[in-house]
Design an enzyme around this catalytic site. Sequence first.
Site, PDB file in Angstrom:
ATOM      1  N   HIS A 121     -27.395  61.997 -87.307  1.00  0.00           N
ATOM      2  CA  HIS A 121     -26.639  62.063 -86.058  1.00  0.00           C
ATOM      3  C   HIS A 121     -26.154  63.457 -85.688  1.00  0.00           C
ATOM      4  CE1 HIS A 121     -26.455  57.828 -87.239  1.00  0.00           C
ATOM      5  NE2 HIS A 121     -26.471  57.596 -85.945  1.00  0.00           N
ATOM      6  N   ASP A 168     -27.560  62.098 -92.883  1.00  0.00           N
ATOM      7  CA  ASP A 168     -27.120  61.542 -91.610  1.00  0.00           C
ATOM      8  C   ASP A 168     -27.879  62.193 -90.457  1.00  0.00           C
ATOM      9  OD1 ASP A 168     -23.789  60.933 -90.197  1.00  0.00           O
ATOM     10  OD2 ASP A 168     -25.787  60.669 -89.346  1.00  0.00           O
ATOM     11  N   CYS A 224     -31.519  57.797 -83.757  1.00  0.00           N
ATOM     12  CA  CYS A 224     -31.255  58.061 -85.176  1.00  0.00           C
ATOM     13  C   CYS A 224     -32.245  57.363 -86.108  1.00  0.00           C
ATOM     14  CB  CYS A 224     -29.823  57.700 -85.548  1.00  0.00           C
ATOM     15  SG  CYS A 224     -29.393  55.958 -85.412  1.00  0.00           S
TER      16      CYS A 224
END
Lengths: 83, 255
Positions: free
Chosen positions: B214, B212, B79
Site C-alpha cells: 500500500h 505491504d 494491492c
Amino acid sequence: MSKVTFKITLTSDPRLPYKVLSVPESTPFTAVLKFAAEEVSSSHTGYGIGINPAQTAGNVFLKHGSELRIIPRDRVGGRGVVQ
Amino acid sequence: MANLEENISERIDWGEKAVVGEKHKGTERTADWTGTLLNNAHIGLPSPAPDVVKCSLISGECLYFHYGCDGQDDRGWGCGYRTLQTMASWLCQSWAPPPPKGKCRPPPSLPEIQHALVAMGDKLAMFAGSREWIGTFEAALVLDYYYDVPCKVVHVRGGGVELERAAEELHQHFQSQGSPVMMGGDRDNSSKGILGVCTRPGGQGSYLLVMDPHYYGPRLEMTSVQGLGWVSWKKVGSLDHSSFYNLCLPQTSRK
C-alpha cells in the site's frame, strides 16, 4: 480410458465435508467444477477451487494432485478491516 | 484502446525520471523498468523477538511492488495485483532452475493480469480496464497462466488457533517451496505479501514478515522501507480474528 480421482473438500466448513469423484482423464475440468458446485458447495456463492478450468481433469491431477479445496474467495484492495 | 489511454493519463510524475519510463503503456513491457524497484526489501530486518525458536524465510530474491510503482495510480484497488507482481518477480529471479538471462517473463502489468483473467473466463470482458479487486484465487490463476506454476490456496477460517496453525503451514511452505505468499481476507481486505514466519517457544505465538503493497510515493531505500514499516514483522495475534484469510502458496518444487 484412464480415470483420475479427486477428493473435493469444502474447507470453510469446520466439518470439512467432501465428495469423491472419478472421471476419465480427458474430461474437461469445467465438469469437475460443476460437480463441486452442485454437490459440495451448492449454497455457497463466491466460492471456487482456484484452478484454471480450461484444461482436462488429467492435467489438473498431474499439476495439483487429487486433493481439491473449495474456498470462499477473498477480495483485497482496501486498506484494512471492514467495520 | 481507451483503457490504456486512461492508464497513461494517470501516470505519476514523482520528479524522478528513473521511476517512470517514457513508454509506459499496458502492452509495451520490458524487464528494464523493474530495475527501479527495491530488491529484497526484507534483508537485514532484525528478528521480531529475542527468543524465536523457529524462523523460515523466502529463498532467493523478489522485488517490492506497491501502489503506483510502475506509473499507474492504483490506490484503493491494486494491492492484490501488486502482491501478485512481487510473487511473479520471485519466479522470474529465483525459481530454480533459473531461466536463461533475459528470457524470464517479467511480472505481468495490471492490464496483463486483467487480460489473463478474462482470457481464462474467470472474469467478464468488462473487467479489463476496471478497478475491480482481486484476491488469492485470482493470483493462483494468473501465476498458472503466465508461469505454468500451480498454487495451493489454503483457507484459514479465522480465530487465533486457526491463524497459528496457518503459521505452521507457512513454515512448511518456506522450507519446502521458498516462494513469497499472498495473504488475503474478507473483513481484512488488505493484501499482504508474506516473506517469512517466526515462532516463539511455549505457545507465545508467531510473527509474519509482511511486505505491504500500500505504499504510494517515490522510490524508497531499504532503510526507509523497513523503518517506516512497509516491510515488517507482524504478530499473528494482531490479525483480525473475525476475518477469514486465504494463503496463495506457489508450488514450484515439483518442477
